[in-house]
Design a protein around this motif. Structure first.
Motif, short mmCIF file in Angstrom:
data_model
loop_
_atom_site.label_atom_id
_atom_site.label_comp_id
_atom_site.label_asym_id
_atom_site.label_seq_id
_atom_site.Cartn_x
_atom_site.Cartn_y
_atom_site.Cartn_z
N ARG A 725 -4.88 18.01 -4.19
CA ARG A 725 -4.30 17.73 -5.46
C ARG A 725 -3.45 19.06 -5.92
O ARG A 725 -2.62 18.82 -6.36
N HIS A 738 -0.70 13.24 0.54
CA HIS A 738 -0.99 11.77 0.20
C HIS A 738 -1.72 11.02 1.04
O HIS A 738 -2.66 10.32 0.58
N TYR A 745 -10.03 8.31 -0.67
CA TYR A 745 -10.41 7.55 -1.50
C TYR A 745 -10.77 6.27 -0.79
O TYR A 745 -11.67 5.40 -1.24
N ILE A 750 -12.75 3.63 -2.99
CA ILE A 750 -12.05 3.38 -4.22
C ILE A 750 -10.57 2.99 -3.68
O ILE A 750 -9.58 3.73 -3.55
N TYR A 752 -8.02 0.99 -5.05
CA TYR A 752 -6.75 1.06 -5.69
C TYR A 752 -6.19 2.63 -5.79
O TYR A 752 -4.89 2.64 -5.56
N ARG A 753 -7.02 3.59 -5.78
CA ARG A 753 -6.34 4.94 -5.63
C ARG A 753 -5.72 5.19 -4.41
O ARG A 753 -4.74 5.82 -4.05
N GLU A 756 -2.51 3.54 -3.90
CA GLU A 756 -1.47 4.51 -4.83
C GLU A 756 -0.96 5.50 -3.69
O GLU A 756 0.21 5.85 -3.74
N GLU A 757 -1.87 6.09 -3.09
CA GLU A 757 -1.48 7.20 -2.39
C GLU A 757 -0.89 7.04 -1.16
O GLU A 757 0.28 7.56 -0.57
#
Length: 785
Positions: A725, A738, A745, A750, A752-753, A756-757
């Motif tokens: 991060r 990413h 994730y 997870i 959805y995260r 996104e990445e």
């Protein structure tokens, strides 16, 4: 005989790999000397002594006198007034020697004398050129020879680059072909040679152009151009110009390309002024051929080479030469009037160098700056006076003469000289033996071509006769003999000294049960080497090492001091003397050890000696400060001093105080500790490395990846993700951050995260097939009921 020797020198210098090694320089110098002896022999077969006045000979002789005068020892108080920088350079050494010791204006007498030998050979060759090329036949023969030589070198160099790029002109293998081209190890010096000689090829292209009747029609003139006398040579030399230009483009020498363009534009400007018209068609054909040649070898590579000179982000000029020039300018005020001594730039520069690397800079990459640092204002003025006198003489004759051979040759010589002077802003072509010789040859050619007459009744040249030709020839003959003897003593002595030293090395490498006899024999051979080359400090230093091994400290200190007197900027000599002097005079010894470090070319070893000197005297705080200060200046030194920190048992806290507060330095130390098996230090420095990421000039992705990999190996997943991060915050456009975060994730469920990445990674790397597949799987999973 003199003319044959003269042409032999012109062929030998470039073909002997640019004449950069001792064998080739001695051979070239010997050829010049023999040619001068024959040419200036006082008694001619005709019985009549002839000698023509040479433009610029007064500043040329004065420049040589000044060069040798730099080697004359003077009282210290005189040197202090004339050159404060030189006095400061010798000051530490003089404290070890008698107070009445005299010193020269140069900081390296041997280097200055060798430069004197080189420039004396150039001066003789310049005078030879003027005296030998007084007849149009010899002038034409010489220029023709140089043109053919240029075309051969250009064409062969291009073939060699394509067929055998890992060799030097097919003859000598190279570990790396980077930077070499043709017979030259350094491509810019190849380009410098072509800058000087290409205008001569262009002159021959125009000289062999068939002359048509001005009243003839365009069709008749065109037919005459292709069928007239000399048409074949005209087109051949025209093609030759394109070959030379193409070879410089292929060498990708930015300075060479710009300098050659400058020289050719100047050629056409002078031609237009002398003839009253512009050679438009010739210029267009030349430009067209150049564009064709550049397209053949790809303009993209050439443009990419020029793009490297600019920072695309800021639009500012960036070049490795700029820091060198900035530091070289600092030298000038300290040696303003007299200079540090010709050939001494390599000795003086380390004391003024502000940037950190492991390279040795023997030249300033700017002949004007180096002339000021080495020769001072006196040397610069005399050199400018000589070049100005030659160019002024040639300029006048170009616009007075009507003979095509004389005018075109003079214009070519003038353009070649100006082109190399332009190139000298960014390089050191005049310090290459072959290119320096050709520069002085072009100076002589400009004078000769501007004054030589093709048709005459009494004298073959417009140059004025010397008032005392017999005396002038006798003086030059005697000067040449003295020069030959000096070269025999200096360079011949160096060759013999090197042989004795090699024999001493063989004795050292041989196994022996009697070490005393072995060292005695080594000392005998090195003493003999020192007698043959008394100005070379390395033999005194080597003998001092033997005396120290034999526990003769006083003798060793005296030898180190004498070596340092010959080369006061050689840090190794100063440090060795300082270590011995510290036994009786600690403060003086400490000063010599520190000064030796400051003046050293390569800092690794001298820094260890300096730090150990302080540590061995229980000055740990001082040693820590020194190491920290020098590592901040040059973090690369950390690799060298790591064993020192271990040997003297620095605590982890002290090590942290020594290592610069840079992420790169802490990660480097962690790797060194891990290689040595010190996992405690390795873990500590890895874990705290990113604390200093804000102090890095530019954050690099590998800094975060190394710490991320460490935490993953330690099974500390939360800390590893925090590193990612932080990496994304600092470097948002680095796709792997990413991707790794998306993988995390995904593993945690997870989705959805993770999506996104992965999508963010694809914005940066749209063609990453692996990420595309991962993203497709996650989206298909979301759509499945």
């Amino acid at each position: 005989m003199a003319f044959v020797g003269f042409v032999a020198v012109l062929f030998f210098a470039p073909l002997a790999f640019g004449t950069t090694e001792i064998w080739s320089t001695v051979t070239a110098q010997l050829l010049v000397t023999l040619t001068a002896v024959v040419c200036f022999f006082p008694r001619l077969p005709s019985g009549k002594a002839v000698f023509y006045r040479v433009p610029g000979v007064i500043p040329l002789v004065l420049c040589l006198v000044w060069l040798y005068a730099q080697c004359i020892p003077l009282p210290f108080s005189w040197v202090q007034q004339l050159s404060p920088g030189t006095a400061f350079a010798y000051q530490p050494v003089l404290e070890l020697l008698p107070p009445d010791t005299w010193i020269p204006l140069t900081v390296n007498r041997q280097a200055t004398l060798l430069e004197g030998m080189r420039f004396t050979a150039y001066a003789l060759f310049y005078i030879l050129t003027v005296q030998l090329l007084i007849s149009s036949k010899k002038l034409s023969t010489t220029v023709t020879s140089i043109v053919w030589l240029t075309l051969f070198i250009a064409f062969a160099s291009m073939l060699q680059r394509a067929a055998a790029p890992d060799t030097l002109f097919w003859v000598r293998p190279l570990q790396s072909s980077f930077g070499s081209f043709g017979p030259w190890v350094y491509k810019n010096q190849y380009a410098g040679f072509m800058v000087m000689t290409c205008p001569l090829v262009l002159a021959f292209f125009l000289l062999h152009r068939p002359l048509a009747d001005k009243n003839a029609s365009f069709r008749e003139r065109l037919l005459h151009l292709f069928s007239g006398a000399g048409a074949n040579l005209h087109f051949f030399f025209g093609f030759g110009v394109i070959v030379v230009l193409a070879s410089v483009l292929l060498a990708q020498s930015r300075g060479g390309i710009l300098s050659l363009a400058f020289a050719l534009l100047l050629f056409f400007f002078l031609l237009a002024r002398s003839q009253g018209k512009i050679q438009t068609l010739t210029l267009l054909v030349l430009v067209g051929g150049l564009l064709l040649a550049g397209g053949w070898f790809s303009w993209e590579a050439i443009f990419a080479k020029f793009d490297k000179a600019f920072d695309t982000a800021t639009g500012t000029l960036q070049d490795a030469r700029l820091p060198i020039w900035q530091d070289a300018v600092k030298i000038i005020p300290h040696f303003l009037l007299t200079g540090a001594g010709f050939g001494s730039f390599i000795d003086v520069f380390p004391s003024y160098k502000s940037f950190a690397d492991s390279l040795i800079y023997d030249h300033a990459h700017n002949d004007y700056l180096e002339l000021l640092t080495d020769g001072g204002l006196i040397g610069f003025f005399l050199a400018a006076w000589f070049v100005g006198a030659v160019l002024r003489s040639g300029w006048r004759q170009i616009f007075r003469r009507k003979d095509r051979l004389s005018v075109l040759t003079a214009i070519a010589a003038f353009s070649g000289i100006a082109g190399l002077l332009f190139f000298s802003i960014t390089d050191f072509n005049l310090h290459n033996w072959a290119n320096g010789l050709y520069f002085f040859f072009l100076c002589g050619l400009l004078v000769s071509a501007g004054h030589t007459r093709q048709h005459y009744q009494h004298r073959p040249t417009l140059l004025a006769l010397s008032a005392s030709p017999a005396k002038a020839r006798t003086a030059l003959f005697l000067a040449t003999i003295i020069f030959a003897l000096a070269g025999l003593l200096l360079q011949g002595g160096e060759i013999l000294a090197d042989r004795h030293y090699q024999r001493a090395q063989k004795v050292s490498a041989a196994s022996s049960q009697d070490s005393k006899k072995q060292f005695a024999r080594m000392a005998e051979l090195i003493e003999e080497a020192g007698k043959k080359a008394p100005l070379n400090g390395s033999y005194l230093y080597a003998l001092g090492n033997i005396r120290q091994f034999q526990q003769q400290s006083k003798a060793a200190l005296l030898l180190y001091s004498q070596a340092a007197l010959l080369q006061p900027m050689e840090g190794t000599y100063l440090q060795s003397a300082g270590l011995l002097q510290a036994e009786a005079h600690p403060l003086q010894g400490r000063m010599l050890v520190e000064t030796g470090y400051r003046r050293s070319q390569i800092k690794d070893g001298p820094l260890i000696i300096w730090a150990e000197f302080e540590l061995s005297r229980k000055r740990r705080a001082r040693a820590t400060h020194i190491l920290r200060q020098e590592l901040e200046r040059d973090p690369r030194l950390l690799n060298s001093i790591y064993p020192l920190l271990t040997e003297y048992r620095f605590t982890q806290e002290k090590k942290a105080a020594v290592v610069p507060q840079l992420t790169s330095a802490w990660l480097n130390y962690a790797q060194l500790a891990r290689t040595a098996g010190n996992e405690v230090d390795a873990n500590y420095f890895t874990e705290h490395a990113l604390d200093f990421i804000g102090q890095e000039p530019k954050a690099q992705p590998q800094y975060f990846m190394q710490v991320f990999a460490y935490y993953q190996q330690q099974k500390e997943e939360d800390k590893a993700i925090e590193v990612l991060r932080e990496g994304i915050k600092r470097l948002p456009d680095y796709a792997p951050f990413h991707i790794y975060l998306g993988d995390y994730y995904k593993g945690k469920g997870i989705d959805y995260r993770a999506i996104e990445e992965y999508e963010q990674a694809l914005l940066i790397q749209p063609i990453n097939a692996a990420v595309q597949q991962q993203l497709k799987q996650l989206k298909d999973k979301q759509q499945t009921p």
